[in-house]
Scaffold this active site. Structure first.
Site, PDB file in Angstrom:
ATOM      1  N   GLU A  68       0.855  -1.188   0.000  1.00 15.63           N
ATOM      2  CA  GLU A  68       0.000   0.000   0.000  1.00 15.63           C
ATOM      3  C   GLU A  68       0.893   1.241   0.000  1.00 15.63           C
ATOM      4  O   GLU A  68       1.907   1.294   0.672  1.00 15.63           O
ATOM      5  CB  GLU A  68      -0.923  -0.032   1.231  1.00 15.63           C
ATOM      6  CG  GLU A  68      -1.753   1.207   1.483  1.00 15.63           C
ATOM      7  CD  GLU A  68      -2.587   1.677   0.292  1.00 15.63           C
ATOM      8  OE1 GLU A  68      -3.332   0.884  -0.296  1.00 15.63           O
ATOM      9  OE2 GLU A  68      -2.458   2.876  -0.055  1.00 15.63           O
ATOM     10  N   ASP A  95       5.188   2.610  -3.341  1.00 16.58           N
ATOM     11  CA  ASP A  95       4.487   2.785  -4.608  1.00 16.58           C
ATOM     12  C   ASP A  95       4.842   1.586  -5.484  1.00 16.58           C
ATOM     13  O   ASP A  95       6.031   1.312  -5.709  1.00 16.58           O
ATOM     14  CB  ASP A  95       4.937   4.099  -5.271  1.00 16.58           C
ATOM     15  CG  ASP A  95       4.077   4.428  -6.488  1.00 16.58           C
ATOM     16  OD1 ASP A  95       3.698   3.492  -7.229  1.00 16.58           O
ATOM     17  OD2 ASP A  95       3.795   5.621  -6.679  1.00 16.58           O
ATOM     18  N   ASP A 117      -7.360   1.960  -8.260  1.00 11.52           N
ATOM     19  CA  ASP A 117      -7.765   3.316  -8.644  1.00 11.52           C
ATOM     20  C   ASP A 117      -7.924   3.390 -10.165  1.00 11.52           C
ATOM     21  O   ASP A 117      -7.046   2.947 -10.898  1.00 11.52           O
ATOM     22  CB  ASP A 117      -6.705   4.325  -8.187  1.00 11.52           C
ATOM     23  CG  ASP A 117      -6.617   4.402  -6.673  1.00 11.52           C
ATOM     24  OD1 ASP A 117      -7.624   4.085  -6.008  1.00 11.52           O
ATOM     25  OD2 ASP A 117      -5.549   4.757  -6.149  1.00 11.52           O
ATOM     26  N   ASP A 153     -15.564  -2.881  -9.731  1.00 12.81           N
ATOM     27  CA  ASP A 153     -16.936  -2.603 -10.196  1.00 12.81           C
ATOM     28  C   ASP A 153     -16.893  -1.547 -11.304  1.00 12.81           C
ATOM     29  O   ASP A 153     -17.932  -1.144 -11.811  1.00 12.81           O
ATOM     30  CB  ASP A 153     -17.809  -2.083  -9.046  1.00 12.81           C
ATOM     31  CG  ASP A 153     -17.374  -0.703  -8.598  1.00 12.81           C
ATOM     32  OD1 ASP A 153     -16.155  -0.470  -8.523  1.00 12.81           O
ATOM     33  OD2 ASP A 153     -18.245   0.148  -8.347  1.00 12.81           O
TER      34      ASP A 153
HETATM   35  N1  SAM Z   1      -8.023  -3.054  -2.324  1.00 11.56           N
HETATM   36  C1  SAM Z   1      -8.828  -2.302  -1.367  1.00 11.56           C
HETATM   37  C2  SAM Z   1     -10.279  -2.690  -1.492  1.00 11.56           C
HETATM   38  O1  SAM Z   1     -10.647  -3.318  -2.483  1.00 11.56           O
HETATM   39  O2  SAM Z   1     -11.043  -2.366  -0.572  1.00 11.56           O
HETATM   40  C3  SAM Z   1      -8.609  -0.803  -1.531  1.00 11.56           C
HETATM   41  C4  SAM Z   1      -9.074  -0.204  -2.829  1.00 11.56           C
HETATM   42  S1  SAM Z   1      -8.637   1.527  -2.994  1.00 11.56           S
HETATM   43  C5  SAM Z   1      -9.726   2.113  -4.187  1.00 11.56           C
HETATM   44  C6  SAM Z   1      -7.115   1.441  -3.910  1.00 11.56           C
HETATM   45  C7  SAM Z   1      -5.898   1.390  -3.029  1.00 11.56           C
HETATM   46  O3  SAM Z   1      -4.758   1.176  -3.839  1.00 11.56           O
HETATM   47  C8  SAM Z   1      -5.666   2.684  -2.267  1.00 11.56           C
HETATM   48  O4  SAM Z   1      -5.468   2.409  -0.898  1.00 11.56           O
HETATM   49  C9  SAM Z   1      -4.406   3.262  -2.915  1.00 11.56           C
HETATM   50  O5  SAM Z   1      -3.631   4.033  -2.032  1.00 11.56           O
HETATM   51  C10 SAM Z   1      -3.706   2.004  -3.381  1.00 11.56           C
HETATM   52  N2  SAM Z   1      -2.782   2.236  -4.507  1.00 11.56           N
HETATM   53  C11 SAM Z   1      -3.094   2.841  -5.675  1.00 11.56           C
HETATM   54  N3  SAM Z   1      -2.019   2.913  -6.476  1.00 11.56           N
HETATM   55  C12 SAM Z   1      -1.010   2.330  -5.800  1.00 11.56           C
HETATM   56  C13 SAM Z   1       0.351   2.091  -6.101  1.00 11.56           C
HETATM   57  N4  SAM Z   1       0.888   2.516  -7.250  1.00 11.56           N
HETATM   58  N5  SAM Z   1       1.114   1.464  -5.189  1.00 11.56           N
HETATM   59  C14 SAM Z   1       0.586   1.069  -4.002  1.00 11.56           C
HETATM   60  N6  SAM Z   1      -0.710   1.273  -3.659  1.00 11.56           N
HETATM   61  C15 SAM Z   1      -1.498   1.873  -4.540  1.00 11.56           C
END
Ligand code: SAM
Length: 217
Positions: A68, A95, A117, A153
């Site tokens: 994360e 990241d 995302d 989704d």
């Molecule tokens: N997977 C969880 C769920 O389904 O409930 C969280 C979904 S949330 C929309 C997306 C997560 O991915 C966020 O916490 C964001 O910080 C993380 N994230 C997005 N891009 C990332 C990256 N390049 N590296 C690490 N984490 C990332």
């Protein structure tokens, strides 16, 4: 995703025994990192960690790493693990763009991407965790018969991911646009976002990517 700054989360992470603090130094030796010699499954973008902590509890015979980017959500996963004390679960704050600095060739057996995302602007497409740029990174670290399991989704993101998988030469071995009414619902572990969006009536899309046979032979 809107993030609230959680006071002290950086310090909690810095002090946590459940976090791998210098993951680059483990590159190439992950098979010996956990007490159990077992396959390694990772979730990229684990958020608050409901999915990966549940899965790790259900499968003590598999090792799990949750990745994360943001401290303020990762800290919730650490809180869960502080209660569960699962020996087969650890976290990395990073990241995922730098993931090839952490895992060497063939070190990862499975990658979970849940409700990644969407990055809706075209110019941000390469930031999507299912873009061809990310698929190339995963290709470098997965075992030959490794899998990428993706749930969302978000239909435009799902459609984009199909195109990227085809373009990058992956097979789509499992596919549904309505997971909760499909043959794959059994054993499905819900994520935080999955609970939220399925409660609103959104169908959940899921695909599993594997390498083409010529790649694995
Ligand atoms: N997977 C969880 C769920 O389904 O409930 C969280 C979904 S949330 C929309 C997306 C997560 O991915 C966020 O916490 C964001 O910080 C993380 N994230 C997005 N891009 C990332 C990256 N390049 N590296 C690490 N984490 C990332």
């Amino acid at each position: 995703m809107r993030l609230r700054n959680v006071k002290g989360s950086r310090d909690t992470i810095a002090d946590s025994e459940f976090v791998v603090h210098e993951p680059e130094s483990v590159k190439g030796t992950w098979r010996g990192y956990f007490p159990n010699k077992a396959p390694l499954y990772i979730e990229i973008g684990m958020g608050k960690g409901k999915f990966i902590t549940t899965l790790a509890g259900l499968h003590p015979d598999i090792n799990f790493i949750g990745i994360e980017k943001y401290s303020s959500v990762l800290v919730r996963g650490i809180e869960k693990e502080s209660e569960l004390l699962l020996p087969n679960l650890r976290f990395i704050r990073m990241d995922a763009e730098d993931i090839n600095n952490v895992f060497a060739e063939g070190e990862v057996d499975r990658i979970y991407l849940n409700f990644s995302d969407p990055w809706p602007k075209d110019r941000h497409a390469k930031r999507r965790l299912t873009s061809r740029q990310f698929l190339a990174r995963y290709d470098k670290m997965l075992v030959p018969d490794g899998k990428i399991c993706f749930k969302t989704d978000n239909v435009p993101l799902f459609d984009f991911s199909i195109e990227e998988a085809n373009e990058a030469g992956w097979d789509i071995s499992e596919f549904t646009r309505d997971l909760h009414h499909s043959e794959w619902v059994e054993g499905n572990v819900m994520t935080e976002y999955e609970e939220k969006f399925s409660a609103k009536g959104n169908p959940i899309c899921r695909m599993v990517l594997t390498r083409k046979p010529e790649h694995t032979s």
